[in-house]
Design a protein around this motif. Structure first.
Motif, PDB file in Angstrom:
ATOM      1  N   ALA A   1      -4.518  20.694   2.296  1.00 30.19           N
ATOM      2  CA  ALA A   1      -5.910  21.156   2.316  1.00 30.19           C
ATOM      3  C   ALA A   1      -6.236  21.862   3.629  1.00 30.19           C
ATOM      4  CB  ALA A   1      -6.851  19.968   2.098  1.00 30.19           C
ATOM      5  N   ASN A   2      -5.783  21.306   4.743  1.00 30.66           N
ATOM      6  CA  ASN A   2      -6.018  21.942   6.038  1.00 30.66           C
ATOM      7  C   ASN A   2      -5.362  23.318   6.118  1.00 30.66           C
ATOM      8  OD1 ASN A   2      -7.421  19.702   6.962  1.00 30.66           O
ATOM      9  ND2 ASN A   2      -5.730  18.893   8.158  1.00 30.66           N
ATOM     10  N   VAL A   3      -4.127  23.389   5.643  1.00 31.74           N
ATOM     11  CA  VAL A   3      -3.379  24.645   5.691  1.00 31.74           C
ATOM     12  C   VAL A   3      -4.084  25.728   4.872  1.00 31.74           C
ATOM     13  CG1 VAL A   3      -1.265  25.701   4.794  1.00 31.74           C
ATOM     14  CG2 VAL A   3      -1.119  23.665   6.236  1.00 31.74           C
ATOM     15  N   VAL A   4      -4.509  25.379   3.665  1.00 36.77           N
ATOM     16  CA  VAL A   4      -5.164  26.360   2.803  1.00 36.77           C
ATOM     17  C   VAL A   4      -6.483  26.813   3.424  1.00 36.77           C
ATOM     18  CG1 VAL A   4      -6.232  26.726   0.544  1.00 36.77           C
ATOM     19  CG2 VAL A   4      -4.048  25.516   0.717  1.00 36.77           C
ATOM     20  N   LEU A   5      -7.289  25.871   3.888  1.00 33.85           N
ATOM     21  CA  LEU A   5      -8.565  26.232   4.498  1.00 33.85           C
ATOM     22  C   LEU A   5      -8.351  27.125   5.719  1.00 33.85           C
ATOM     23  CD1 LEU A   5     -11.639  25.949   4.678  1.00 33.85           C
ATOM     24  CD2 LEU A   5     -11.296  23.871   6.022  1.00 33.85           C
ATOM     25  N   THR A   6      -7.370  26.797   6.538  1.00 32.73           N
ATOM     26  CA  THR A   6      -7.093  27.585   7.741  1.00 32.73           C
ATOM     27  C   THR A   6      -6.703  29.011   7.383  1.00 32.73           C
ATOM     28  OG1 THR A   6      -6.429  25.631   9.002  1.00 32.73           O
ATOM     29  CG2 THR A   6      -5.605  27.747   9.776  1.00 32.73           C
ATOM     30  N   LEU A   7      -5.805  29.178   6.427  1.00 35.61           N
ATOM     31  CA  LEU A   7      -5.353  30.520   6.058  1.00 35.61           C
ATOM     32  C   LEU A   7      -6.465  31.339   5.411  1.00 35.61           C
ATOM     33  CD1 LEU A   7      -1.771  29.783   4.695  1.00 35.61           C
ATOM     34  CD2 LEU A   7      -2.363  31.033   6.784  1.00 35.61           C
ATOM     35  N   LEU A   8      -7.266  30.686   4.568  1.00 39.90           N
ATOM     36  CA  LEU A   8      -8.355  31.424   3.925  1.00 39.90           C
ATOM     37  C   LEU A   8      -9.433  31.819   4.927  1.00 39.90           C
ATOM     38  CD1 LEU A   8      -8.784  29.554   0.510  1.00 39.90           C
ATOM     39  CD2 LEU A   8      -7.399  31.572   1.058  1.00 39.90           C
ATOM     40  N   SER A   9      -9.466  31.148   6.064  1.00 37.01           N
ATOM     41  CA  SER A   9     -10.439  31.480   7.113  1.00 37.01           C
ATOM     42  C   SER A   9      -9.885  32.509   8.093  1.00 37.01           C
ATOM     43  CB  SER A   9     -10.824  30.210   7.889  1.00 37.01           C
ATOM     44  OG  SER A   9     -11.318  29.207   7.034  1.00 37.01           O
ATOM     45  N   ARG A  10      -8.599  32.859   7.956  1.00 36.90           N
ATOM     46  CA  ARG A  10      -7.952  33.806   8.879  1.00 36.90           C
ATOM     47  C   ARG A  10      -7.167  34.822   8.072  1.00 36.90           C
ATOM     48  NH1 ARG A  10      -8.912  29.203  11.054  1.00 36.90           N
ATOM     49  NH2 ARG A  10      -9.425  29.007  13.279  1.00 36.90           N
TER      50      ARG A  10
ATOM     51  N   GLY B   1     -20.379  30.946   0.011  1.00 39.66           N
ATOM     52  CA  GLY B   1     -21.235  29.974   0.676  1.00 39.66           C
ATOM     53  C   GLY B   1     -20.508  28.813   1.302  1.00 39.66           C
ATOM     54  N   ALA B   2     -19.187  28.712   1.106  1.00 42.04           N
ATOM     55  CA  ALA B   2     -18.427  27.595   1.693  1.00 42.04           C
ATOM     56  C   ALA B   2     -18.291  27.798   3.198  1.00 42.04           C
ATOM     57  CB  ALA B   2     -17.064  27.500   1.052  1.00 42.04           C
ATOM     58  N   ASP B   3     -18.702  26.807   3.970  1.00 44.49           N
ATOM     59  CA  ASP B   3     -18.646  26.856   5.426  1.00 44.49           C
ATOM     60  C   ASP B   3     -17.547  25.904   5.899  1.00 44.49           C
ATOM     61  OD1 ASP B   3     -18.952  26.643   8.150  1.00 44.49           O
ATOM     62  OD2 ASP B   3     -21.131  26.404   8.105  1.00 44.49           O
ATOM     63  N   PRO B   4     -16.454  26.434   6.465  1.00 42.29           N
ATOM     64  CA  PRO B   4     -15.357  25.563   6.900  1.00 42.29           C
ATOM     65  C   PRO B   4     -15.810  24.428   7.806  1.00 42.29           C
ATOM     66  CG  PRO B   4     -14.653  27.843   6.979  1.00 42.29           C
ATOM     67  CD  PRO B   4     -16.126  27.859   6.677  1.00 42.29           C
ATOM     68  N   GLU B   5     -16.772  24.672   8.688  1.00 39.55           N
ATOM     69  CA  GLU B   5     -17.252  23.630   9.596  1.00 39.55           C
ATOM     70  C   GLU B   5     -17.893  22.486   8.817  1.00 39.55           C
ATOM     71  OE1 GLU B   5     -17.138  23.342  12.960  1.00 39.55           O
ATOM     72  OE2 GLU B   5     -15.874  25.129  13.119  1.00 39.55           O
ATOM     73  N   LYS B   6     -18.614  22.819   7.758  1.00 43.37           N
ATOM     74  CA  LYS B   6     -19.334  21.791   7.007  1.00 43.37           C
ATOM     75  C   LYS B   6     -18.444  21.069   5.997  1.00 43.37           C
ATOM     76  CE  LYS B   6     -23.845  24.011   7.539  1.00 43.37           C
ATOM     77  NZ  LYS B   6     -25.009  24.642   6.866  1.00 43.37           N
ATOM     78  N   LEU B   7     -17.245  21.565   5.799  1.00 40.77           N
ATOM     79  CA  LEU B   7     -16.318  20.899   4.879  1.00 40.77           C
ATOM     80  C   LEU B   7     -15.558  19.769   5.554  1.00 40.77           C
ATOM     81  CD1 LEU B   7     -14.785  23.987   3.027  1.00 40.77           C
ATOM     82  CD2 LEU B   7     -16.545  22.432   2.174  1.00 40.77           C
TER      83      LEU B   7
ATOM     84  N   LEU C   1     -12.653  21.369  -0.969  1.00 39.56           N
ATOM     85  CA  LEU C   1     -12.012  22.659  -0.703  1.00 39.56           C
ATOM     86  C   LEU C   1     -12.361  23.622  -1.830  1.00 39.56           C
ATOM     87  CD1 LEU C   1     -10.231  24.324   1.143  1.00 39.56           C
ATOM     88  CD2 LEU C   1      -8.227  23.351   0.014  1.00 39.56           C
ATOM     89  N   PRO C   2     -13.637  24.073  -1.860  1.00 42.04           N
ATOM     90  CA  PRO C   2     -14.064  24.971  -2.936  1.00 42.04           C
ATOM     91  C   PRO C   2     -13.518  26.387  -2.751  1.00 42.04           C
ATOM     92  CG  PRO C   2     -15.841  24.645  -1.369  1.00 42.04           C
ATOM     93  CD  PRO C   2     -14.714  23.756  -0.927  1.00 42.04           C
ATOM     94  N   VAL C   3     -12.877  26.893  -3.800  1.00 43.38           N
ATOM     95  CA  VAL C   3     -12.292  28.223  -3.728  1.00 43.38           C
ATOM     96  C   VAL C   3     -12.625  29.003  -4.988  1.00 43.38           C
ATOM     97  CG1 VAL C   3     -10.359  27.461  -2.276  1.00 43.38           C
ATOM     98  CG2 VAL C   3     -10.106  27.511  -4.770  1.00 43.38           C
ATOM     99  N   THR C   4     -12.540  30.310  -4.882  1.00 46.40           N
ATOM    100  CA  THR C   4     -12.545  31.167  -6.058  1.00 46.40           C
ATOM    101  C   THR C   4     -11.106  31.611  -6.288  1.00 46.40           C
ATOM    102  OG1 THR C   4     -13.354  33.222  -7.052  1.00 46.40           O
ATOM    103  CG2 THR C   4     -13.147  33.188  -4.651  1.00 46.40           C
ATOM    104  N   LEU C   5     -10.663  31.533  -7.531  1.00 46.17           N
ATOM    105  CA  LEU C   5      -9.270  31.830  -7.833  1.00 46.17           C
ATOM    106  C   LEU C   5      -9.004  33.320  -7.885  1.00 46.17           C
ATOM    107  CD1 LEU C   5      -8.637  29.132 -10.592  1.00 46.17           C
ATOM    108  CD2 LEU C   5      -8.360  28.943  -8.109  1.00 46.17           C
ATOM    109  N   GLY C   6     -10.065  34.144  -7.891  1.00 48.03           N
ATOM    110  CA  GLY C   6      -9.885  35.586  -7.868  1.00 48.03           C
ATOM    111  C   GLY C   6      -9.612  36.132  -9.258  1.00 48.03           C
TER     112      GLY C   6
END
Length: 402
Positions: A246-255, A378-384, A397-402
Motif C-alpha cells: 500500500a505504501n509503495v503504490v501510494l508513493t508512486l501514484l503521488s510521484r 479528491g484523495a489526499d495522501p496526507e489524510k490517508l 487506498l482509493p484509486v481509479t483504475l483508468g
C-alpha cells in the motif's frame, strides 16, 4: 564513558512525530546517535537513529528479544505451546531453528514460488476490477490486505474452501491485539495442524513439504509442534507486505516521474522495490531489544534491562550512508548499502525474500493491468495515513483504475 548529557527526546504523543516520523527521527539522528523515546505509562526506551550503530546493535548478542518485546494475547491453554515463536528465541535455540527452516525461505525458493504468486495476484486483480464502482476501488481491503494471507494459504496447503476464513484470520491478526485477535488463534492453530497432517499424507511442492523434509546433518528435524508454531509465525509476520504494498503504490501514484521511470523499464522492478522499501517501508521502529548486561552504543551507556529500539525511519535515510537519502530514486544502484526495512542480524526477517517477490509481483501486476491507475479524485495522501507511531501505513487506498 558516559552517554550524551542531553540526548534528544522523541515523544510519541506528539502529533507531529506521528504525522511525519521521518523528519522527527531525522532531526534526532543529526543531533546524536541515540535518543530517548517517550511513551505514556512506559519506561523510556533508547532509540538508535544512525545506520551503522543500528546494524551493530541488531547484531549484538548483548541485546536480546524476549517475552517483554511482544504483547501476548490471552489464548486457550492448548494454544500456549505454539505461541512462543522463533522471534522470541536467542542464541543456540534460535540458531537451531533458523538453520532448519532457512532453506525454505531463501531467495531461490521465493523465486520458485513467483509463478504461483502471479496467479494469486491475477485472481485478486480480477476481483478488484469486478468490484470497482465506476472504475474506482480501494486497493487496501480489495488487494493489499488479502494478498499476503492468500500466499500463505497457498504455501502451507490450506484448502480452497477454507481460504475465505483464513483471509478473515489475516485481517484480524493484522489489526493487532483485542478479543477478536485472541479468538482467531485457536482456528489458526487447528488449521495448521490439519495442514501438516494432510501434507504428510499427500506430498506436494510447497513450504510445508520443505519443512517436513528439512533435516540437519546430525539428523535433527522439526517437530510437528514446531511446524505449527512456524505457521503461526507466518500468519503474524506475514502481514508485512500489506502495508509495504500500500505504501509503495501510494508513493508512486503521488510521484509521476518515478512511476513513469518504472513503467518505462520493467527491469527496474527489483531495485525499485528495494528503494521504495528504504524510503517508505512500513517499519518505523524495530521490536525492542533488552540489554542483558551493561553495554555501550556509540559511547552511550545502556544499563542492564533497558529497552533499545532502532528508528528504521532515521537509519534508512542516514546521509552518512546513503547519497541524497531524502530523494526517492527507483533507479538507485543496487550496490548501495542494504536498507534495514527487514531488520539485520540473527533476527533478520525470515520471510524477506517472499515479501520482496510478493511486492514485485503485486506492483508489476497493478501497473500492467491498469495503465491508467491513479489516485481517486479528491484523495489526499496526507489524510490517508493512519496515526500509528510504530508502523507507516494507510487506512485506505482509493484509486481509479483508468
Amino acid at each position: 564513558m558516559t552517554g550524551p548529557i542531553d540526548p534528544p527526546e522523541i515523544d510519541l504523543t506528539d502529533g507531529e512525530v506521528v504525522r511525519d516520523p521521518f523528519t522527527a527521527y531525522g532531526r534526532a539522528r543529526e543531533r546524536a546517535p541515540l535518543a530517548r523515546l517517550l511513551m505514556p505509562g512506559v519506561t523510556p526506551w533508547w532509540v538508535v537513529a544512525r545506520y551503522e550503530d543500528a546494524r551493530a546493535m541488531l547484531g549484538d548478542p548483548r541485546f536480546e528479544i524476549n517475552e517483554s518485546s511482544y504483547m501476548r494475547p490471552d489464548v486457550p491453554d492448548d494454544c500456549l505451546p505454539y505461541m512462543r515463536t522463533m522471534s522470541e528465541m536467542n542464541g543456540t535455540e534460535h540458531a537451531r531453528l533458523r538453520k532448519l527452516v532457512s532453506p525454505a525461505f531463501n531467495p531461490r525458493r521465493a523465486e520458485e514460488f513467483r509463478p504461483r504468486i502471479e496467479v494469486i495476484v491475477g485472481r485478486l486483480l480480477d476481483e478488484v476490477e469486478e468490484g470497482a464502482e465506476d472504475r474506482v476501488a480501494d486497493l487496501l481491503p480489495a488487494f493489499a490486505k488479502p494478498l499476503p494471507m492468500d500466499v500463505i494459504c497457498e504455501l502451507v496447503g490450506i484448502p480452497d474452501a477454507d481460504r475465505t476464513r483464513w483471509r478473515e484470520y489475516g485481517a484480524t491478526v493484522a489489526a493487532g491485539a483485542g478479543p477478536e485477535f485472541a479468538a482467531a488463534i485457536p482456528g489458526i492453530m487447528a488449521g495448521a495442524k490439519a495442514a501438516i497432517t494432510r501434507r504428510r499424507e499427500e506430498p506436494a511442492d510447497d513450504l510445508l513439504a520443505d519443512l517436513i523434509d528439512a533435516q540437519a546433518e546430525d539428523g535433527d528435524r522439526l517437530s510437528d509442534a514446531e511446524m505449527v508454531t512456524l505457521v503461526w509465525h507466518l500468519v503474524m509476520a506475514g502481514q508485512t507486505p500489506t502495508n509495504l504494498i500500500a505504501n509503495v503504490v501510494l508513493t508512486l501514484l503521488s510521484r509521476p516521474g518515478q512511476l513513469a521511470a518504472l513503467r518505462a523499464d520493467a527491469g527496474l522492478m527489483p531495485r525499485a522495490v528495494e528503494e521504495l522499501t528504504r524510503w517508505t517501508g512500513s517499519t518505523l521502529l524495530t521490536v525492542p531489544r533488552y540489554a542483558r548486561e551493561d553495554a555501550e552504543i556509540a559511547g552511550t551507556r545502556i544499563r542492564k534491562g533497558e529497552a533499545v529500539t532502532v528508528s528504521v525511519a532515521a537509519a534508512n535515510r542516514d546521509p552518512r550512508v546513503f547519497d541524497d537519502p531524502e530523494r526517492l530514486d527507483v533507479t538507485r544502484s543496487s550496490g548501495t548499502p542494504a536498507h534495514l526495512g527487514f531488520g539485520h542480524g540473527p533476527h533478520f526477517c525470515l520471510g524477506a525474500s517472499l515479501a520482496r517477490v510478493q511486492t514485485q509481483v503485486a506492483l508489476a501486476g497493478l501497473l500492467s493491468r491498469f495503465p491508467g491507475l491513479a489516485l481517486a479524485a479528491g484523495a489526499d495522501p496526507e489524510k490517508l495515513r493512519a496515526p500509528d507511531p510504530g508502523t507507516w501505513r494507510v487506512t485506505a487506498l482509493p484509486v481509479t483504475l483508468g
